[in-house]
Design an enzyme around this catalytic site. Structure first.
Site, short mmCIF file in Angstrom:
data_model
loop_
_atom_site.label_atom_id
_atom_site.label_comp_id
_atom_site.label_asym_id
_atom_site.label_seq_id
_atom_site.Cartn_x
_atom_site.Cartn_y
_atom_site.Cartn_z
N ARG A 70 0.84 -1.18 0.00
CA ARG A 70 0.00 0.00 0.00
C ARG A 70 0.89 1.25 0.00
O ARG A 70 1.97 1.25 0.59
CB ARG A 70 -0.90 0.03 1.24
N TYR A 211 -1.65 -3.34 -6.89
CA TYR A 211 -1.38 -4.22 -5.75
C TYR A 211 -2.38 -4.05 -4.60
O TYR A 211 -2.67 -2.93 -4.17
CB TYR A 211 0.02 -3.95 -5.21
N LYS A 220 -9.61 -1.85 1.92
CA LYS A 220 -9.23 -0.71 2.75
C LYS A 220 -10.01 0.54 2.34
O LYS A 220 -10.42 1.34 3.18
CB LYS A 220 -7.74 -0.45 2.63
N HIS A 240 -10.51 -1.75 11.89
CA HIS A 240 -9.46 -2.63 11.37
C HIS A 240 -9.25 -3.75 12.40
O HIS A 240 -8.26 -3.76 13.13
CB HIS A 240 -8.19 -1.79 11.20
N SER A 262 -1.23 -3.48 10.52
CA SER A 262 -0.98 -4.44 9.44
C SER A 262 0.27 -5.28 9.75
O SER A 262 1.26 -4.75 10.25
CB SER A 262 -0.73 -3.69 8.13
N CYS A 264 0.83 -7.56 12.00
CA CYS A 264 1.16 -7.76 13.41
C CYS A 264 0.43 -8.98 13.97
O CYS A 264 0.24 -9.09 15.19
CB CYS A 264 0.81 -6.53 14.24
N ASP A 287 -9.55 -9.19 9.32
CA ASP A 287 -9.02 -7.85 9.02
C ASP A 287 -9.97 -6.70 9.30
O ASP A 287 -9.53 -5.63 9.70
CB ASP A 287 -8.57 -7.80 7.55
N ARG A 379 1.71 -12.04 -0.59
CA ARG A 379 0.37 -12.26 -0.05
C ARG A 379 -0.28 -13.51 -0.62
O ARG A 379 0.06 -13.96 -1.72
CB ARG A 379 -0.53 -11.07 -0.41
#
Ligand code: OXD
Ligand code: MN
Length: 595
Positions: A70, A211, A220, A240, A262, A264, A287, A379
């Site tokens: 991102r 991406y 998002k 989130h 993100s 974690c 998420d 990913r």
């Protein structure tokens, strides 16, 4: 056109975009299996998709090395006044931003097909769900959207002639001249990338990147940035957060929603298999959580997504067996390494390293290579329904009632394994001051400490001062039915640099303590930062961990916490008069408790 669109606003928009972007053809997606296979066939023919012999119906893609995460620096919240976007967002005045982007979009789809993707975030037809239409010139986006959202012609039926939808425009920004051969991963250079949100008109424009969160606009952009602004206006929450169901040996269910930045460990916790006997954990989402106050006065959560877009490196049978089992078939992998026997590989996967592979840039790789074989933000895109521990109620339109909120981040020091906050306002303070060391999920330096309030810094679609206020308002409305709020840090290290806590399935021990707190079964020690477990209250049976390690994990150094104060003050100061008085009060009380 292959499907007739009856919705007037949509027809008009498709026509406008086509006139602007000048695609060679237009295709309206219906979300069917045939459509997915057809897209994959074309991607295979053009060499973009690499089939994986070891995993049925699974494919590897390699992005351009400049387009791997991102781009927060190129992400905009474009509101009429800068103050509405607030100090944590990039802002450009809507007229100016639209002018710049309209110039970029002009002819940007030449030589390509323009796909119109009707999708639902949340179960199709549920009152909590939202409908989006993404227009994109990327077939990679189409297949990922098939997995991550509910793409279907039923969405168009539901829209009827005048139903509302959220328009999401996406172009990779790489038009093709007559006869020009396409590159493997078309995208625009970084200075031309724009991920723009216009929350006042529920509109998303993305340009230049193919991406993840930059291009799969349901995630998002819609489900967090636009949805958070809608939620504030309409009195609900878009967060989130992962959502999980924990069941104790007596069969009592607890629903937990946890916000970590993100990369974690949200996916790992969401699918965790408890190491403590008799406890069961099921995944609802990894998420994003959309939450509304239900008729029972409690906060009910749904996962608006349909799949997992998870970080591959580090995922293994020892860290996340349920994710590994989710990835056996029907998966899209991006920027992983390719093994000689036709499988994917990444750093941290179980077993021996391959003696040879092709790295994410398409080069030969051996264990002697100096660079990683997979990109740190490689990913997987996998259907949520394939997860062996997906909760049977994960698609319930009314959602699940949340008992516990958890905040946290990646901190090598200072923050103990767990503490409970004193009350809702203190919980909001802990969320508002949450800090974490940065990861590869965003372009930029890794390992720097940043305040990432509620793990929403990159995802809040309006002024974050108002977002904090919204949390207080929700707490007032929920009253005694509000979830209890805890803070965790799985990542504390000893002075010799080793993780003190085993993490993963042993995190269930910490969750068990939280449930026992909710039940009033265990006490806690009052400390300046919050309520800490009494020694012996975290179930360590069967775990080989020394008393010293446990003490270090739970230790609080008042001086270290005092040293955080200037940073918190600094962090709060940027919100000016938008910072709620109740947060200032919390900070004062915290300072007083520290003495
Ligand atoms: C994600 C992220 O992809 O937070 O979920 O970056
Ligand atoms: Mn995320």
């Amino acid at each position: 056109m292959n499907v007739t669109v009856k919705n007037e606003k949509l027809n008009k928009w498709i026509k406008e975009v086509a006139e602007l972007c000048r695609p060679d053809s237009i295709y309206i997606c219906n979300g069917s299996r045939e459509e997915y296979n057809f897209m994959i066939d074309n991607l295979l023919k053009s060499g973009l998709a690499i089939p994986l012999r070891k995993r049925p119906n699974s494919f590897l893609f390699r992005s351009d090395p400049s387009d791997v995460a991102r781009v927060e620096d190129h992400t905009y919240i474009s509101t009429t006044s800068k103050d509405e976007a607030g100090p944590t967002n990039n802002w450009i005045e809507p007229g100016e931003l639209k002018k710049t982007m309209l110039d970029l979009y002009k002819g940007s789809m030449k030589g390509r097909t323009m796909y119109v993707i009707p999708f639902s975030m949340g179960p199709i037809g549920s009152p909590i769900s939202k409908i989006g239409i993404e227009i994109s010139d990327s077939p990679y986006v189409v297949i990922n959207m098939h997995i991550m959202t509910r793409v279907s012609s039923r969405v168009l039926d539901l829209l009827g002639t005048n139903g509302e939808f959220i328009p999401c425009l996406h172009s990779v920004g790489a038009p093709l001249a007559e006869g020009q051969k396409d590159t493997k991963w078309p995208c625009a250079p970084i200075e031309k990338k724009y991920i723009s949100h216009f929350p006042e008109e529920n509109l998303i424009w993305s340009y230049g990147s193919g991406y993840g969160g930059n291009a799969l606009l349901g995630k998002k952009c819609l489900a967090l940035r636009i949805a958070s602004a809608m939620a504030k206006r309409e009195g609900w929450m878009a967060e989130h957060m992962l959502i999980l169901r924990l069941t104790n040996p007596a069969g009592k269910q607890y629903h937990i929603a946890a916000a970590f930045p993100s990369a974690c460990g949200k996916t790992n916790l969401a699918m965790m298999q408890p190491s403590i006997p008799g406890w069961k954990c099921e995944c609802i989402g990894d998420d994003i959580a959309w939450m509304k106050i239900g008729p029972d006065g409690r906060l009910h959560a749904i996962n608006p997504e349909n799949g997992f877009f998870g970080v591959a490196p580090g995922t293994s049978y020892s860290t996340n067996p349920m994710a590994m089992d989710t990835l056996k078939e029907n998966v899209i992998f991006t920027n992983c390494a390719l093994t000689d026997d036709g499988d994917v590989w990444w750093e941290g996967m179980d077993g021996e390293e391959p003696s040879h592979a092709i790295d994410w840039k398409g080069r030969d790789w051996t264990p002697e290579s100096t660079e990683d074989a997979a990109h740190a933000n490689a990913r997987f895109t996998a259907p949520a329904s394939q997860c062996p521990v997906i909760c049977k109620d994960w698609e319930k339109p009314e959602g699940v009632p949340i008992d516990i909120f958890i905040f946290g981040g990646r901190r090598t020091g200072v923050v103990p394994l767990v503490y409970e906050t004193y009350n809702w306002d203190h919980g909001v303070f802990s969320g508002a001051t949450a800090a974490s060391e940065t990861t590869a999920a965003n372009i930029g330096a890794v390992g720097n400490l940043r305040r990432d309030p509620f793990a929403m810094k990159p995802f809040c679609g309006y002024n974050m001062g108002d977002y904090f206020r919204h949390w207080f308002n929700m707490g007032d409305r929920l009253g005694s039915k509000a979830p209890r709020i805890f803070y965790v840090n799985w990542f504390r290290k000893s002075s010799d640099g080793k993780f003190l806590w085993p993490g993963f399935s042993d995190n269930s021990r910490v969750l068990k303590w939280m449930c026992e707190r909710v039940e009033g079964k265990v006490g806690a020690q009052k400390t300046p930062i919050g309520l800490l477990p009494d020694e012996g209250d975290i179930d360590l049976s069967g775990l080989d961990i020394s008393r010293e390690n446990m003490r270090e994990l739970m230790s609080i150094d008042t001086n270290e916490w005092k040293a955080e104060i200037p940073d918190i003050e600094n962090h709060f100061s940027v919100f000016g008069n938008r910072l709620p008085e109740r947060l200032k009060k919390q900070l004062q009380e915290f300072i007083q408790r520290l003495g």
